[in-house]
Design a protein around this motif. Structure first.
Motif, PDB file in Angstrom:
ATOM      1  N   ILE A  11       0.853  -1.188   0.000  1.00 51.32           N
ATOM      2  CA  ILE A  11       0.000   0.000   0.000  1.00 51.32           C
ATOM      3  C   ILE A  11       0.889   1.237   0.000  1.00 51.32           C
ATOM      4  O   ILE A  11       1.790   1.358   0.828  1.00 51.32           O
ATOM      5  CB  ILE A  11      -0.935   0.031   1.227  1.00 51.32           C
ATOM      6  N   ASN A  12       0.658   2.133  -0.962  1.00 51.34           N
ATOM      7  CA  ASN A  12       1.365   3.417  -1.009  1.00 51.34           C
ATOM      8  C   ASN A  12       2.887   3.257  -0.979  1.00 51.34           C
ATOM      9  O   ASN A  12       3.584   3.996  -0.280  1.00 51.34           O
ATOM     10  CB  ASN A  12       0.908   4.308   0.153  1.00 51.34           C
ATOM     11  N   GLY A  13       3.392   2.299  -1.732  1.00 48.62           N
ATOM     12  CA  GLY A  13       4.833   2.128  -1.846  1.00 48.62           C
ATOM     13  C   GLY A  13       5.479   1.441  -0.665  1.00 48.62           C
ATOM     14  O   GLY A  13       6.689   1.207  -0.656  1.00 48.62           O
TER      15      GLY A  13
END
Length: 258
Positions: free
Chosen positions: A18-20
């Protein structure tokens, strides 16, 4: 959704990208694969460089498909098979992202083979092609490492395909991939060696699941390696092999001595 297994502070955990970064989840990966992301119970958040990525599954078996790309058959000047050509790799061949492929002393010619792999999510036996996609947890990246000289010497494939470390898998499972036309690419030391698309497969994942399930029971976590495109070639000690499947990511492994 990308799901993975990892180790942090000596403990094996499950996570979602999630989100890098990655959030630890309570669920098993096969449970999470059939859940909506918003319904996952989340714990700690980590950056990927803070953890050791593990193979995303512990399969009871890896079922591999030989000669499943039209352009690979053309390269070898071979007729297209009427049915999938199957062989097995033992679970002890499995390693993860950035683990080492060990070059065995018995061989003098070890090849890479970049592949898209299917991860089974539910027990499957006598599955129709129409229902086959319901049995998939997701897709991952696989390198079917092969001792080519031993394959030719033995006249069959078991020894050549079965050395420990000869099945890198990972780095994670992608649950939302459309496998019909993804790029499959192998780089060795940064140089492209294989480059094709899954639209060149002779037998699609759903055809393979149906065919294989008529022979053997597929267990949750089992892996089907869907074949390799043209450009198969040798690895040497010190080489870095990087398999990329579009929509999933890159699996990277270095070759070391036994």
């Amino acid at each position: 959704m990308k799901l993975l297994r990892f180790k942090k502070d000596g403990k094996e955990k499950n996570g979602a990208i999630i989100n890098g970064g990655m959030v630890e989840i309570e669920h098993s990966l096969l449970e999470a694969a059939h859940s909506h992301p918003d319904h996952l119970e989340r714990k700690e958040f980590y950056l990927l460089n803070e953890v050791k990525i593990l193979p995303p599954v512990k399969p009871s078996k890896i079922i591999c498909v030989g000669l499943n790309y039209r352009d690979h058959a053309e390269e070898l000047n071979m007729a297209l098979p009427d049915e999938p050509i199957l062989f097995l790799k033992p679970s002890t061949t499995v390693i993860g992202h950035e683990d080492s492929i060990i070059y065995p002393a018995q061989s003098h010619h070890v090849d890479y083979e970049a592949e898209l792999a299917v991860v089974i999510g539910h027990e499957a036996r006598f599955v129709s092609e129409d229902d086959a996609l319901d049995y998939i947890a997701g897709y991952t990246v696989l390198n079917d490492v092969t001792a080519r000289d031993l394959q030719e010497k033995d006249g069959q494939w078991t020894r050549a395909k079965s050395f420990d470390t000869f099945c890198p898998i990972g780095p994670w499972i992608e649950t939302e991939l459309d496998p019909s036309n993804q790029r499959v690419c192998m780089k060795v030391n940064g140089e492209v060696k294989q480059d094709s698309r899954t639209k060149n497969m002779i037998f699609t994942p759903k055809e393979l699941i149906s065919f294989i399930s008529e022979i053997m029971t597929l267990q949750p976590g089992d892996v089907i390696a869907t074949g390799t495109p043209p450009g198969v070639g040798p690895l040497q000690v010190g080489d870095v092999a990087e398999v990329n499947v579009e929509g999933i990511g890159t699996l990277k492994n270095r070759v070391t001595k036994s």
